[in-house]
Design a protein around this motif. Structure first.
Motif, PDB file in Angstrom:
ATOM      1  N   ASP A 223       0.858  -1.183   0.000  1.00 41.33           N
ATOM      2  CA  ASP A 223       0.000   0.000   0.000  1.00 41.33           C
ATOM      3  C   ASP A 223       0.898   1.237   0.000  1.00 41.33           C
ATOM      4  O   ASP A 223       1.308   1.721   1.043  1.00 41.33           O
ATOM      5  N   ASP A 224       1.216   1.740  -1.197  1.00 44.17           N
ATOM      6  CA  ASP A 224       2.144   2.866  -1.275  1.00 44.17           C
ATOM      7  C   ASP A 224       1.481   4.212  -0.989  1.00 44.17           C
ATOM      8  O   ASP A 224       2.164   5.211  -0.808  1.00 44.17           O
ATOM      9  N   LEU A 225       0.157   4.267  -0.893  1.00 43.15           N
ATOM     10  CA  LEU A 225      -0.499   5.535  -0.555  1.00 43.15           C
ATOM     11  C   LEU A 225      -0.576   5.767   0.946  1.00 43.15           C
ATOM     12  O   LEU A 225      -0.487   6.893   1.406  1.00 43.15           O
ATOM     13  N   GLY A 226      -0.753   4.715   1.714  1.00 41.53           N
ATOM     14  CA  GLY A 226      -0.883   4.890   3.159  1.00 41.53           C
ATOM     15  C   GLY A 226      -2.131   5.689   3.499  1.00 41.53           C
ATOM     16  O   GLY A 226      -3.167   5.573   2.843  1.00 41.53           O
ATOM     17  N   ALA A 227      -2.021   6.533   4.519  1.00 39.26           N
ATOM     18  CA  ALA A 227      -3.149   7.351   4.950  1.00 39.26           C
ATOM     19  C   ALA A 227      -3.567   8.292   3.823  1.00 39.26           C
ATOM     20  O   ALA A 227      -2.734   8.985   3.249  1.00 39.26           O
ATOM     21  N   HIS A 228      -4.878   8.294   3.509  1.00 42.10           N
ATOM     22  CA  HIS A 228      -5.359   9.175   2.440  1.00 42.10           C
ATOM     23  C   HIS A 228      -6.870   9.361   2.492  1.00 42.10           C
ATOM     24  O   HIS A 228      -7.585   8.573   3.094  1.00 42.10           O
ATOM     25  N   ILE A 229      -7.314  10.426   1.840  1.00 41.01           N
ATOM     26  CA  ILE A 229      -8.727  10.681   1.588  1.00 41.01           C
ATOM     27  C   ILE A 229      -9.034  10.112   0.206  1.00 41.01           C
ATOM     28  O   ILE A 229      -8.231  10.274  -0.723  1.00 41.01           O
ATOM     29  N   ALA A 230     -10.168   9.465   0.051  1.00 41.83           N
ATOM     30  CA  ALA A 230     -10.580   8.939  -1.254  1.00 41.83           C
ATOM     31  C   ALA A 230     -12.030   9.344  -1.524  1.00 41.83           C
ATOM     32  O   ALA A 230     -12.887   9.200  -0.648  1.00 41.83           O
ATOM     33  N   VAL A 231     -12.259   9.871  -2.707  1.00 37.69           N
ATOM     34  CA  VAL A 231     -13.606  10.255  -3.123  1.00 37.69           C
ATOM     35  C   VAL A 231     -13.859   9.641  -4.490  1.00 37.69           C
ATOM     36  O   VAL A 231     -13.048   9.793  -5.400  1.00 37.69           O
ATOM     37  N   GLU A 232     -14.981   8.953  -4.615  1.00 39.22           N
ATOM     38  CA  GLU A 232     -15.398   8.412  -5.911  1.00 39.22           C
ATOM     39  C   GLU A 232     -16.709   9.080  -6.290  1.00 39.22           C
ATOM     40  O   GLU A 232     -17.602   9.212  -5.448  1.00 39.22           O
ATOM     41  N   GLY A 233     -16.771   9.512  -7.543  1.00 41.81           N
ATOM     42  CA  GLY A 233     -17.993  10.163  -7.976  1.00 41.81           C
ATOM     43  C   GLY A 233     -17.912  10.623  -9.415  1.00 41.81           C
ATOM     44  O   GLY A 233     -17.155  10.074 -10.215  1.00 41.81           O
ATOM     45  N   GLU A 234     -18.691  11.652  -9.706  1.00 45.25           N
ATOM     46  CA  GLU A 234     -18.778  12.170 -11.068  1.00 45.25           C
ATOM     47  C   GLU A 234     -18.305  13.621 -11.110  1.00 45.25           C
ATOM     48  O   GLU A 234     -18.655  14.420 -10.246  1.00 45.25           O
ATOM     49  N   VAL A 235     -17.490  13.909 -12.127  1.00 41.00           N
ATOM     50  CA  VAL A 235     -16.993  15.259 -12.378  1.00 41.00           C
ATOM     51  C   VAL A 235     -17.134  15.523 -13.871  1.00 41.00           C
ATOM     52  O   VAL A 235     -16.615  14.742 -14.673  1.00 41.00           O
ATOM     53  N   ALA A 236     -17.841  16.573 -14.228  1.00 39.49           N
ATOM     54  CA  ALA A 236     -18.010  16.957 -15.632  1.00 39.49           C
ATOM     55  C   ALA A 236     -18.471  15.783 -16.509  1.00 39.49           C
ATOM     56  O   ALA A 236     -18.004  15.617 -17.630  1.00 39.49           O
ATOM     57  N   GLY A 237     -19.349  14.938 -15.966  1.00 40.80           N
ATOM     58  CA  GLY A 237     -19.876  13.813 -16.721  1.00 40.80           C
ATOM     59  C   GLY A 237     -18.958  12.608 -16.803  1.00 40.80           C
ATOM     60  O   GLY A 237     -19.236  11.668 -17.538  1.00 40.80           O
ATOM     61  N   HIS A 238     -17.879  12.600 -16.045  1.00 40.81           N
ATOM     62  CA  HIS A 238     -16.904  11.499 -16.052  1.00 40.81           C
ATOM     63  C   HIS A 238     -16.810  10.882 -14.660  1.00 40.81           C
ATOM     64  O   HIS A 238     -16.900  11.582 -13.651  1.00 40.81           O
ATOM     65  N   ARG A 239     -16.592   9.564 -14.633  1.00 41.49           N
ATOM     66  CA  ARG A 239     -16.361   8.885 -13.354  1.00 41.49           C
ATOM     67  C   ARG A 239     -14.937   9.148 -12.902  1.00 41.49           C
ATOM     68  O   ARG A 239     -13.985   8.981 -13.676  1.00 41.49           O
ATOM     69  N   VAL A 240     -14.783   9.562 -11.637  1.00 45.22           N
ATOM     70  CA  VAL A 240     -13.474   9.930 -11.094  1.00 45.22           C
ATOM     71  C   VAL A 240     -13.288   9.273  -9.727  1.00 45.22           C
ATOM     72  O   VAL A 240     -14.209   9.244  -8.911  1.00 45.22           O
ATOM     73  N   TRP A 241     -12.086   8.750  -9.508  1.00 42.90           N
ATOM     74  CA  TRP A 241     -11.677   8.235  -8.199  1.00 42.90           C
ATOM     75  C   TRP A 241     -10.488   9.083  -7.788  1.00 42.90           C
ATOM     76  O   TRP A 241      -9.385   8.929  -8.318  1.00 42.90           O
ATOM     77  N   LEU A 242     -10.707  10.006  -6.863  1.00 45.90           N
ATOM     78  CA  LEU A 242      -9.678  10.923  -6.393  1.00 45.90           C
ATOM     79  C   LEU A 242      -9.103  10.438  -5.074  1.00 45.90           C
ATOM     80  O   LEU A 242      -9.847  10.037  -4.182  1.00 45.90           O
ATOM     81  N   ARG A 243      -7.776  10.489  -4.973  1.00 43.37           N
ATOM     82  CA  ARG A 243      -7.111  10.172  -3.699  1.00 43.37           C
ATOM     83  C   ARG A 243      -6.118  11.286  -3.381  1.00 43.37           C
ATOM     84  O   ARG A 243      -5.382  11.739  -4.258  1.00 43.37           O
ATOM     85  N   VAL A 244      -6.106  11.693  -2.120  1.00 39.54           N
ATOM     86  CA  VAL A 244      -5.150  12.692  -1.638  1.00 39.54           C
ATOM     87  C   VAL A 244      -4.471  12.092  -0.407  1.00 39.54           C
ATOM     88  O   VAL A 244      -5.047  12.049   0.673  1.00 39.54           O
ATOM     89  N   PRO A 245      -3.232  11.585  -0.581  1.00 40.65           N
ATOM     90  CA  PRO A 245      -2.531  10.973   0.543  1.00 40.65           C
ATOM     91  C   PRO A 245      -1.955  12.015   1.504  1.00 40.65           C
ATOM     92  O   PRO A 245      -1.661  13.149   1.108  1.00 40.65           O
ATOM     93  N   ALA A 246      -1.789  11.607   2.759  1.00 34.80           N
ATOM     94  CA  ALA A 246      -1.194  12.474   3.771  1.00 34.80           C
ATOM     95  C   ALA A 246       0.278  12.745   3.466  1.00 34.80           C
ATOM     96  O   ALA A 246       0.792  13.810   3.784  1.00 34.80           O
TER      97      ALA A 246
END
Length: 138
Positions: A92-115
């Motif tokens: 697990d190279d991301l470790g602690a992170h926020i993850a959001v899955e959803g829709e942006v501008a009509g596209h499916r997006v999985w966003l992650r912001v690691p600590a």
């Protein structure tokens, strides 16, 4: 790597604007790929390496806060929103992170912001300790 579509670049810039520095923030980097109909986006604040003085060579993650309300407002729909508090194992190279899955501008997006920046990535900034702003932050 090819340039992202214009909408994705704008989205990444909006997310980066929500990364609020606690002290001197190293550059914010972005990794993206399109996999199985989903745009995977990882946005991270790079590490800083000290040059000079007694802490020469020390690498430190950037300290920052993330505006979560602002982050959710960037999505037209959200299917999941998670905080992973710790690494889940060696791979697990991301470790602690926020993850959001959803829709942006009509596209499916999985966003992650690691600590912290993933270990596989290099230094993003160099702090020369004679510069007063770095002495106060470190």
């Amino acid at each position: 790597m090819t340039n992202p579509p214009e909408w994705l670049g704008e989205f990444a810039d909006r997310v980066a604007a929500l990364v609020l520095a606690v002290d001197v923030l190293a550059p914010v980097g972005c990794h993206f790929c399109f996999e199985s109909g989903v745009w995977e986006v990882t946005l991270f604040a790079a590490k800083t390496e000290i040059v000079g003085g007694p802490r020469d060579g020390l690498q430190r993650p950037s300290r920052f806060c993330l505006d979560l309300a602002g982050l959710t407002a960037l999505f037209t729909a959200i299917s999941s929103f998670h905080w992973q508090a710790h690494s889940l194992g060696r791979r697990d190279d991301l470790g602690a992170h926020i993850a959001v899955e959803g829709e942006v501008a009509g596209h499916r997006v999985w966003l992650r912001v690691p600590a912290r920046v993933p270990e596989t990535l290099d230094i993003g900034a160099v702090a020369h300790l004679p510069d007063r702003r770095w002495k106060e932050a470190w």
